[in-house]
Design a protein around this motif. Structure first.
Motif, mmCIF file in Angstrom:
data_model
loop_
_atom_site.group_PDB
_atom_site.id
_atom_site.type_symbol
_atom_site.label_atom_id
_atom_site.label_comp_id
_atom_site.label_asym_id
_atom_site.label_seq_id
_atom_site.Cartn_x
_atom_site.Cartn_y
_atom_site.Cartn_z
ATOM 1 N N TRP A 1 16.857 65.499 80.911
ATOM 2 C CA TRP A 1 18.264 65.375 80.540
ATOM 3 C C TRP A 1 18.412 65.186 79.038
ATOM 4 O O TRP A 1 19.408 65.571 78.449
ATOM 5 N N GLU A 2 17.403 64.608 78.414
ATOM 6 C CA GLU A 2 17.446 64.403 76.967
ATOM 7 C C GLU A 2 17.048 65.659 76.199
ATOM 8 O O GLU A 2 17.583 65.931 75.125
ATOM 9 N N HIS A 3 16.108 66.449 76.756
ATOM 10 C CA HIS A 3 15.529 67.562 75.999
ATOM 11 C C HIS A 3 15.701 68.942 76.645
ATOM 12 O O HIS A 3 15.224 69.915 76.092
ATOM 13 N N ASP A 4 16.289 69.037 77.811
ATOM 14 C CA ASP A 4 16.550 70.299 78.522
ATOM 15 C C ASP A 4 15.299 70.992 79.053
ATOM 16 O O ASP A 4 15.126 71.119 80.234
ATOM 17 N N SER A 5 14.437 71.465 78.177
ATOM 18 C CA SER A 5 13.246 72.193 78.593
ATOM 19 C C SER A 5 12.050 71.611 77.845
ATOM 20 O O SER A 5 12.072 71.542 76.608
ATOM 21 N N VAL A 6 11.027 71.188 78.605
ATOM 22 C CA VAL A 6 9.921 70.444 78.007
ATOM 23 C C VAL A 6 8.602 70.891 78.633
ATOM 24 O O VAL A 6 8.524 71.063 79.853
ATOM 25 N N PRO A 7 7.547 71.046 77.827
ATOM 26 C CA PRO A 7 6.233 71.309 78.411
ATOM 27 C C PRO A 7 5.767 70.107 79.246
ATOM 28 O O PRO A 7 6.070 68.957 78.903
ATOM 29 N N VAL A 8 5.056 70.375 80.320
ATOM 30 C CA VAL A 8 4.549 69.307 81.187
ATOM 31 C C VAL A 8 3.794 68.277 80.350
ATOM 32 O O VAL A 8 3.951 67.066 80.544
ATOM 33 N N LYS A 9 2.996 68.750 79.423
ATOM 34 C CA LYS A 9 2.198 67.847 78.577
ATOM 35 C C LYS A 9 3.095 66.850 77.849
ATOM 36 O O LYS A 9 2.771 65.657 77.765
ATOM 37 N N ASP A 10 4.220 67.299 77.325
ATOM 38 C CA ASP A 10 5.128 66.410 76.587
ATOM 39 C C ASP A 10 5.811 65.402 77.507
ATOM 40 O O ASP A 10 6.075 64.265 77.098
ATOM 41 N N ILE A 11 6.101 65.806 78.734
ATOM 42 C CA ILE A 11 6.657 64.853 79.710
ATOM 43 C C ILE A 11 5.631 63.765 79.973
ATOM 44 O O ILE A 11 5.950 62.579 80.020
ATOM 45 N N GLY A 12 4.379 64.170 80.136
ATOM 46 C CA GLY A 12 3.304 63.207 80.368
ATOM 47 C C GLY A 12 3.167 62.214 79.232
ATOM 48 O O GLY A 12 2.996 61.010 79.457
ATOM 49 N N VAL A 13 3.258 62.706 77.994
ATOM 50 C CA VAL A 13 3.174 61.826 76.825
ATOM 51 C C VAL A 13 4.352 60.853 76.822
ATOM 52 O O VAL A 13 4.182 59.648 76.629
ATOM 53 N N ALA A 14 5.554 61.361 77.048
ATOM 54 C CA ALA A 14 6.758 60.517 77.030
ATOM 55 C C ALA A 14 6.694 59.418 78.084
ATOM 56 O O ALA A 14 7.104 58.285 77.830
ATOM 57 N N LEU A 15 6.170 59.767 79.280
ATOM 58 C CA LEU A 15 6.148 58.807 80.387
ATOM 59 C C LEU A 15 4.817 58.076 80.525
ATOM 60 O O LEU A 15 4.665 57.242 81.416
ATOM 61 N N GLN A 16 3.873 58.417 79.648
ATOM 62 C CA GLN A 16 2.538 57.826 79.703
ATOM 63 C C GLN A 16 1.899 58.033 81.076
ATOM 64 O O GLN A 16 1.320 57.132 81.675
ATOM 65 N N LEU A 17 2.018 59.284 81.578
ATOM 66 C CA LEU A 17 1.441 59.668 82.868
ATOM 67 C C LEU A 17 0.467 60.820 82.662
ATOM 68 O O LEU A 17 0.702 61.691 81.823
ATOM 69 N N ASP A 18 -0.603 60.827 83.441
ATOM 70 C CA ASP A 18 -1.559 61.927 83.338
ATOM 71 C C ASP A 18 -1.070 63.119 84.148
ATOM 72 O O ASP A 18 -0.181 63.015 84.993
ATOM 73 N N TYR A 19 -1.673 64.267 83.861
ATOM 74 C CA TYR A 19 -1.281 65.527 84.481
ATOM 75 C C TYR A 19 -1.371 65.463 86.005
ATOM 76 O O TYR A 19 -0.499 65.965 86.708
ATOM 77 N N GLY A 20 -2.417 64.816 86.518
ATOM 78 C CA GLY A 20 -2.614 64.715 87.972
ATOM 79 C C GLY A 20 -1.533 63.915 88.673
ATOM 80 O O GLY A 20 -1.215 64.173 89.828
ATOM 81 N N THR A 21 -0.966 62.961 87.987
ATOM 82 C CA THR A 21 0.134 62.165 88.550
ATOM 83 C C THR A 21 1.457 62.898 88.404
ATOM 84 O O THR A 21 2.304 62.872 89.297
ATOM 85 N N LEU A 22 1.622 63.550 87.279
ATOM 86 C CA LEU A 22 2.889 64.189 86.941
ATOM 87 C C LEU A 22 3.156 65.462 87.735
ATOM 88 O O LEU A 22 4.288 65.711 88.170
ATOM 89 N N THR A 23 2.135 66.283 87.952
ATOM 90 C CA THR A 23 2.319 67.571 88.624
ATOM 91 C C THR A 23 2.961 67.444 89.997
ATOM 92 O O THR A 23 3.928 68.163 90.288
ATOM 93 N N PRO A 24 2.491 66.541 90.881
ATOM 94 C CA PRO A 24 3.166 66.428 92.185
ATOM 95 C C PRO A 24 4.630 65.988 92.071
ATOM 96 O O PRO A 24 5.468 66.436 92.856
ATOM 97 N N LEU A 25 4.929 65.138 91.096
ATOM 98 C CA LEU A 25 6.330 64.717 90.892
ATOM 99 C C LEU A 25 7.205 65.910 90.539
ATOM 100 O O LEU A 25 8.297 66.086 91.082
ATOM 101 N N ILE A 26 6.705 66.728 89.618
ATOM 102 C CA ILE A 26 7.477 67.891 89.183
ATOM 103 C C ILE A 26 7.602 68.903 90.314
ATOM 104 O O ILE A 26 8.668 69.494 90.506
ATOM 105 N N LYS A 27 6.540 69.082 91.092
ATOM 106 C CA LYS A 27 6.605 70.013 92.228
ATOM 107 C C LYS A 27 7.660 69.566 93.242
ATOM 108 O O LYS A 27 8.399 70.386 93.778
ATOM 109 N N ARG A 28 7.746 68.253 93.501
ATOM 110 C CA ARG A 28 8.760 67.754 94.440
ATOM 111 C C ARG A 28 10.163 67.963 93.888
ATOM 112 O O ARG A 28 11.089 68.308 94.625
#
Length: 154
Positions: free
Chosen positions: A59-86
């Motif tokens: 909502w803040e940035h519209d379109s973001v690379p997965v890597k940047d979402i991970g950095v912002a939320l301090q989450l690793d790719y393995g945790t973040l990917t299932p969240l984004i898929k859901r």
């Protein structure tokens, strides 16, 4: 015997093994209480707390690379990917490979994701009211927690 009289009690500026003296426990209890307060608000939106955090970034940035979402939320790719898929399965976001770099997955809001933002606007105020902190205390707590995170993460 009071906690202060206990032989393992912390001296001023000192440390002890008493539960009430543990900053980590105070942080843990506060985090659980705040996250628990979010639950009914987010259930109305069909979201979990981690999904809400991903959407806040979008909502803040519209379109973001997965890597940047991970950095912002301090989450690793393995945790973040299932969240984004859901979120994608729910129709709130879409994932696309970047045309400039095929290795980069870009996450964007769908129209439905943008519409959810309007419904979610009441969440921060409800949480702020539940915290019942004066504005200066709220700002101080946030500043101190950010500093603590930075210090411990070094």
């Amino acid at each position: 015997m009071t906690a202060a009289d206990h032989p393992r009690a912390a001296q001023p500026g000192g440390f002890s093994t008493l539960l009430d003296d543990q900053l980590c426990f105070a942080l843990y209890a506060a985090s659980r209480a705040v996250t628990q307060r979010y639950r009914p608000l987010l259930e109305e939106l069909g979201l979990t707390y981690p999904q809400y955090l991903v959407l806040l970034v979008l909502w803040e940035h519209d379109s973001v690379p997965v890597k940047d979402i991970g950095v912002a939320l301090q989450l690793d790719y393995g945790t973040l990917t299932p969240l984004i898929k859901r979120l994608e399965t729910s129709g709130l976001v879409r994932r696309e490979r970047s045309p400039q770099d095929e290795r980069t997955v870009q996450v964007s809001l769908t129209e439905q994701g943008e519409e959810l933002r309007v419904r979610a606007r009441t969440v921060p105020q409800a949480i702020g009211e539940a915290m019942a902190l004066p504005p200066q205390d709220f700002d101080d707590v946030r500043r101190i927690l950010r500093q603590l995170t930075e210090n411990v993460s070094r």
